[in-house]
Design a protein around this motif. Structure first.
Motif, PDB file in Angstrom:
ATOM      1  N   SER A 176      86.428  -4.421  73.136  1.00  0.00           N
ATOM      2  CA  SER A 176      86.931  -5.542  72.328  1.00  0.00           C
ATOM      3  C   SER A 176      86.311  -5.633  70.947  1.00  0.00           C
ATOM      4  O   SER A 176      86.818  -6.361  70.091  1.00  0.00           O
ATOM      5  N   TYR A 177      85.200  -4.906  70.726  1.00  0.00           N
ATOM      6  CA  TYR A 177      84.433  -5.079  69.488  1.00  0.00           C
ATOM      7  C   TYR A 177      84.144  -3.723  68.848  1.00  0.00           C
ATOM      8  O   TYR A 177      84.318  -2.682  69.485  1.00  0.00           O
ATOM      9  N   ASP A 184      81.285  -6.580  77.677  1.00  0.00           N
ATOM     10  CA  ASP A 184      82.523  -5.880  77.335  1.00  0.00           C
ATOM     11  C   ASP A 184      82.680  -4.620  78.181  1.00  0.00           C
ATOM     12  O   ASP A 184      83.786  -4.301  78.644  1.00  0.00           O
ATOM     13  N   LEU A 259      80.118 -17.374  70.343  1.00  0.00           N
ATOM     14  CA  LEU A 259      80.703 -16.181  70.963  1.00  0.00           C
ATOM     15  C   LEU A 259      80.934 -16.405  72.451  1.00  0.00           C
ATOM     16  O   LEU A 259      81.980 -16.029  72.988  1.00  0.00           O
ATOM     17  N   ILE A 262      83.949 -18.689  72.894  1.00  0.00           N
ATOM     18  CA  ILE A 262      85.203 -17.982  72.618  1.00  0.00           C
ATOM     19  C   ILE A 262      85.573 -17.078  73.787  1.00  0.00           C
ATOM     20  O   ILE A 262      86.742 -17.003  74.202  1.00  0.00           O
ATOM     21  N   ARG A 263      84.585 -16.386  74.341  1.00  0.00           N
ATOM     22  CA  ARG A 263      84.850 -15.499  75.482  1.00  0.00           C
ATOM     23  C   ARG A 263      85.292 -16.283  76.705  1.00  0.00           C
ATOM     24  O   ARG A 263      86.129 -15.821  77.483  1.00  0.00           O
ATOM     25  N   GLN A 267      90.767 -17.392  75.589  1.00  0.00           N
ATOM     26  CA  GLN A 267      91.610 -16.275  76.017  1.00  0.00           C
ATOM     27  C   GLN A 267      92.881 -16.168  75.187  1.00  0.00           C
ATOM     28  O   GLN A 267      93.416 -15.077  74.991  1.00  0.00           O
ATOM     29  N   HIS A 274      87.831 -13.087  68.110  1.00  0.00           N
ATOM     30  CA  HIS A 274      86.777 -12.568  68.985  1.00  0.00           C
ATOM     31  C   HIS A 274      85.888 -11.576  68.233  1.00  0.00           C
ATOM     32  O   HIS A 274      84.650 -11.632  68.325  1.00  0.00           O
TER      33      HIS A 274
END
Length: 313
Positions: A176-177, A184, A259, A262-263, A267, A274
């Motif tokens: 995701s990053y 992740d 963070l 948000i996680r 969604q 994100h």
């Protein structure tokens, strides 16, 4: 079947930048480069000033040196993959390289949390026991604290890497990053992630969770001590010595909480949000800490200005 087994043993991971904005990566990379350049140069400056000024060889500045070293480590750990994506559009990273990056990102994050706690204890001793400050925080105590902080982080994160190594993954896994994080990597596994998830949670509780509680307790004690001081001028002076540290604590914990939120609850948020929050979490503390301490700490500010004046002469 043999092809799948080979892919499972050597899975590929694809890092993610700002999805949909690939054509603008060259522009996006400019502020990111400036953030890295400012972070690295700022922390090196802090270390240089403390190293070359004998009057700054005191416990408070030794802990600040630890913070600057940690921020340098965090910046250099994420830098290679960030620029491989935004400069070269190279998203792929090997499993072992991803594990190494994940390991050091979490190690430096846990070290930073512990250093901030040590700095809070430093302020507590300075305010509550000013006459015994140097006697309590001796060089041996500071060295021992630094070794304990590093040892705890290294020991806590290593089993997490080992557990991830034992899991099975898809042949190709999209992260995701633009860097590798434990939470992740866990999402991409095709085998049971229960043990890794529980251990990851325990690491967070035993490091940043515990540190944040002790930080709060330290400031409750500091506030109680400050309020007991009769002179208003002395109360303000005592609180002013904590301003830079409070800013550093907020700069570290607010993006981390953001963070996490948000996680957990975002969604439906755009993937860009994100990625942006993850970048803020890892890039803002190394950027802001040297700026805050250079601006708010008179001893650091004066010596930086003096160095610039000497160079001009």
């Amino acid at each position: 079947m043999s092809v799948f087994n080979s892919s499972a043993l050597y899975p590929r991971f694809l890092l993610t930048g700002f999805s949909g904005l690939e054509s603008r990566y060259s522009l996006i990379s400019i502020p990111i480069f400036l953030v890295y350049a400012t972070s690295i140069s700022g922390n090196i400056t802090i270390l240089f000033i403390i190293r070359t000024e004998p009057s700054l060889h005191q416990p408070m500045y030794y802990f600040l040196s630890m913070l600057a070293l940690t921020d340098l480590g965090l910046s250099t750990t994420t830098l290679p993959t960030m620029f491989s994506i935004f400069w070269f559009h190279a998203r792929e990273i090997s499993f072992n390289a991803c594990l190494v990056q994940m390991y050091f990102i979490h190690v430096f994050s846990i070290i930073e949390s512990a250093v901030l706690l040590a700095m809070a204890f430093d302020r507590l001793v300075a305010i509550r026991e000013p006459l015994r400050y140097v006697a309590i925080l001796t060089n041996d105590v500071i060295i021992g604290t630094g070794l304990a902080i590093a040892g705890r982080a290294l020991a806590l994160v290593f089993p997490a890497s080992f557990l991830l190594k034992r899991l099975q993954y898809h042949p190709v896994n999209i992260l995701s990053y633009p860097f590798c994080l434990h939470q992740d990597l866990i999402k991409t596994t095709v085998s049971s992630r229960r043990v890794s998830s529980i251990y990851g949670l325990m690491v967070v509780i035993c490091s940043m969770g515990l540190d944040s509680v002790l930080l709060l307790l330290s400031y409750i004690l500091i506030l109680g001590t400050v309020l007991s001081i009769a002179s208003k001028t002395e109360r303000v002076k005592a609180l002013n010595t904590c301003i830079s540290h409070i800013c550093a604590v907020l700069t570290f914990y607010i993006p981390m909480i953001g963070l996490s939120m948000i996680r957990r609850y975002g969604q439906n948020a755009s993937p860009i949000v994100h990625v942006l929050m993850a970048n803020v979490y890892l890039l803002v503390p190394p950027l802001m800490n040297p700026i805050v301490y250079s601006v708010k700490t008179k001893q650091i500010r004066d010596r930086i200005l003096r160095k610039f004046k000497q160079q001009k002469v």
